[in-house]
Design an enzyme around this catalytic site. Structure first.
Site, short mmCIF file in Angstrom:
data_model
loop_
_atom_site.label_atom_id
_atom_site.label_comp_id
_atom_site.label_asym_id
_atom_site.label_seq_id
_atom_site.Cartn_x
_atom_site.Cartn_y
_atom_site.Cartn_z
N ASP A 161 -24.54 15.97 -56.39
CA ASP A 161 -23.85 16.74 -55.35
C ASP A 161 -23.45 18.43 -55.71
OD1 ASP A 161 -22.80 17.74 -53.99
OD2 ASP A 161 -20.63 16.24 -53.57
N GLU A 254 -11.77 14.24 -61.16
CA GLU A 254 -12.13 14.73 -59.18
C GLU A 254 -11.70 12.76 -58.77
OE1 GLU A 254 -13.54 12.88 -56.39
OE2 GLU A 254 -15.61 13.52 -57.64
N GLU A 263 -10.16 5.39 -51.46
CA GLU A 263 -9.89 5.23 -53.18
C GLU A 263 -8.36 4.31 -53.73
OE1 GLU A 263 -13.51 6.52 -55.08
OE2 GLU A 263 -14.41 6.66 -53.38
N HIS A 412 -21.72 14.45 -50.85
CA HIS A 412 -21.76 13.17 -50.47
C HIS A 412 -21.00 12.46 -49.96
CE1 HIS A 412 -19.14 13.15 -53.83
NE2 HIS A 412 -19.18 12.10 -53.75
C1 SAM Z 1 -15.07 9.93 -58.24
S1 SAM Z 1 -15.53 8.93 -60.03
C2 SAM Z 1 -15.86 11.21 -60.74
C3 SAM Z 1 -15.95 11.23 -62.93
C4 SAM Z 1 -16.65 12.48 -63.06
N1 SAM Z 1 -15.15 12.72 -63.35
C5 SAM Z 1 -16.86 12.87 -62.24
O1 SAM Z 1 -16.58 13.88 -61.82
O2 SAM Z 1 -18.02 13.45 -62.33
C6 SAM Z 1 -14.18 8.81 -60.30
C7 SAM Z 1 -13.77 7.88 -62.15
O3 SAM Z 1 -12.65 7.72 -62.09
C8 SAM Z 1 -12.49 6.43 -62.83
N2 SAM Z 1 -10.98 5.93 -62.29
C9 SAM Z 1 -10.83 5.44 -61.41
N3 SAM Z 1 -9.41 5.70 -61.31
C10 SAM Z 1 -9.52 5.14 -62.87
C11 SAM Z 1 -7.53 4.43 -63.70
N4 SAM Z 1 -6.56 4.33 -62.55
N5 SAM Z 1 -8.16 4.74 -64.66
C12 SAM Z 1 -8.71 5.25 -64.65
N6 SAM Z 1 -10.39 5.82 -64.81
C13 SAM Z 1 -10.23 5.08 -63.73
C14 SAM Z 1 -13.46 6.00 -62.12
O4 SAM Z 1 -13.51 4.62 -62.55
C15 SAM Z 1 -14.47 6.87 -62.27
O5 SAM Z 1 -15.50 7.14 -63.27
#
Ligand code: SAM
Length: 524
Positions: A161, A254, A263, A412
């Protein structure tokens, strides 16, 4: 640590020296954390000979920082053996400050593992200690969620994206001044892409926290970019649980889901702020807005209503299906629709709900209540409420918005529409009132309650719908052509509502690949 994870972690250090007899082992020396027959050990030795008497039980040990690259590890004599043995200590010299930090982080994580190992449940299964995250999220939902994000294909979908990732890149690089020489925490690092951007912008050090198995891929990706990798430490764990050796000047993340809040990762972002950010530190992004406007879309309405007609059959292989028609009808309308629609379907200027990430309390995100008031620009049938969001990177040099508005290049996230089972009839200038009420649930999403009302003569028409944000209907992956056939009254003036904010560089709008929504994630 995850159940199937290999219980071993190694570090190369410069040398160690025993406090008791000043004996010194020079490097490179290998330090290895491991789980050996139920006990968590930290073992030091030459790289080819780890069978060594420099073994520390992590449970009884403490680590102190003496300098940027020097630490002290003290191990208490075990309770059982206090008569015969003495406490021990070694000083550890690391090769550089970054490696020292990484070692300290690992030590903290392994200490936690001790707690986990020592908390067997009644049925004998070993579980992680309960954290704030575990308290409010169902274990089955979290398992599916992190499984989803642990796969490269889903990270790739986000990386592809280009509106999203390109805006993050611009926001960071154009605001170098906010990153140069700063300590950064990447909250939910995924592939580590934002950590790499922060390192490119001159960060002093970046802690990339990622709870899913993606942390291992992030380590590999970062290691493959050697100039930047020295400045990044990947920490596998939830932001609610991990410990960091220092505070951050800036958080990058993000955390946005459909309708901004899906989420429930914004809550983790806010928890990370309270745990890791210095006072008045920056957050990238720092503000989010949900925008809402009534829309008219006969095609969409008919499509949803018609889905339930299957249940109107009175002779389906001799069976009358009609007793379930009402429930099926209600079921289809309980799914918010995710697609890209033409902004000319909006029938009134949008209203906005602002969430300031730098000040909002985590609990404020459990329930979000938005009063609605619009004035219809046309005479039409209103079929529901359209929603989208944007976020702001309030950099010291440049302000950048990332928007998912229908008039902007598609992302997305697409847009979200809540369709009412009963449309409302409105005249030009007529007031439409209502309420959008979002209530968080344990499956990392929200129940949406939408009410819209409008007067017809003296009569107040009200339409109400309850939807589950976790179960959307992914309608299509490309913007729908605006058709004159459903043009009740094209409404040019309304398009401008969301163009009052973020204007986007043209090069940020190129989509190289068709975007795919995240059906697996949302059907968890
Ligand atoms: C929407 S993705 C963004 C990934 C990356 N920062 C990017 O911008 O491409 C969110 C990420 O946060 C991780 N995540 C969500 N909640 C979390 C938490 N409480 N602690 C650590 N990681 C977390 C997820 O596993 C996922 O890989």
């Amino acid at each position: 640590m995850e159940e199937n994870q290999k219980k071993e972690q190694q570090f190369l250090i410069s040398y160690i020296s025993e406090l008791a007899n000043c004996s010194k082992k020079t490097g490179p020396v290998l330090a290895r954390f491991s789980l050996e027959s139920g006990s968590l050990e930290l073992r030091f030795g030459q790289s080819n000979n780890l069978i060594d008497d420099n073994v520390f039980n992590v449970k009884n040990s403490q680590l102190f920082k003496l300098g940027p690259a020097e630490s002290l590890c003290i191990s208490e004599a075990s309770e059982a053996n206090k008569e015969k043995s003495y406490s021990r200590g070694i000083s550890i010299q690391f090769r550089n400050e970054e490696e020292s930090r990484a070692f300290h982080c690992a030590f903290e994580q392994w200490k936690k593992e001790v707690v986990v190992q020592e908390s067997p449940l009644i049925n004998g299964v070993v579980s992680t200690s309960k954290s704030k995250f575990d308290d409010k999220i169902e274990a089955s939902s979290a398992k599916m969620y992190f499984h989803y994000y642990g796969q490269l294909l889903h990270q790739q979908n986000m990386l592809q994206d280009f509106v999203r990732t390109g805006t993050y890149y611009s926001a960071v690089i154009e605001n170098r001044v906010d990153f140069i020489g700063r300590i950064v925490v990447d909250v939910g690092a995924g592939s580590g892409i934002l950590s790499l951007f922060a390192a490119q912008a001159g960060a002093k050090h970046v802690y990339a926290i990622e709870a899913s198995e993606m942390a291992d891929y992030a380590r590999r990706l970062i290691a493959g970019n050697p100039i930047l990798s020295e400045k990044i430490t990947v920490i596998k764990g939830k932001v609610e649980d991990v410990e960091l050796p220092e505070k951050a000047d800036i958080l990058i993340s993000e955390p946005m889901g459909t309708l901004l809040v899906n989420e429930r990762m914004l809550e983790s972002y806010v928890i990370a702020r309270d745990r890791f950010l210095v006072q008045n530190g920056k957050m990238f992004p720092g503000v989010g807005r949900i925008h809402m406007a009534p829309f008219s879309d006969e095609y969409l309405y008919m499509e949803i209503a018609n889905k339930a007609t299957f249940w109107q059959q009175q002779n389906y292989f001799g069976v009358d299906l009609t007793p379930l028609h009402g429930s099926a009808y209600q079921g289809y309308f309980s799914q918010p629709v995710v697609d890209a629609f033409d902004s000319r379907l909006l029938v009134a200027p949008a209203v906005s709900h602002v969430i300031n990430f730098t000040s909002v309390k985590e609990e404020d995100l459990y329930e979000i209540d938005v009063p609605l008031r619009f004035f219809s620009a046309v005479s039409t049938r209103i079929h529901g409420l359209a929603c989208w969001f944007d976020v702001l990177f309030n950099g010291s040099t440049v302000q950048r918005w990332l928007t998912t508005a229908p008039s902007a290049p598609t992302t997305h996230w697409y847009q979200l529409r809540c369709v009412l089972p009963q449309p409302l009839y409105v005249m030009p200038g007529q007031e439409i009132t209502g309420r959008l009420h979002l209530v968080a649930h344990k499956a990392q999403s929200y129940t949406i309650y939408l009410t819209l009302s409008a007067l017809v003569g003296d009569m107040l028409q009200t339409s109400y719908v309850k939807l589950d944000l976790k179960e959307p209907y992914y309608r299509m992956s490309q913007p729908q052509a605006y058709s004159a056939a459903q043009d009740q009254q094209p409404n040019q003036l309304l398009q401008s509502q969301d163009t009052q904010f973020p204007s986007r560089d043209e090069d940020g709008s190129i989509l190289m690949e068709p975007l795919s929504p995240n059906p697996e994630l949302h059907s968890l």
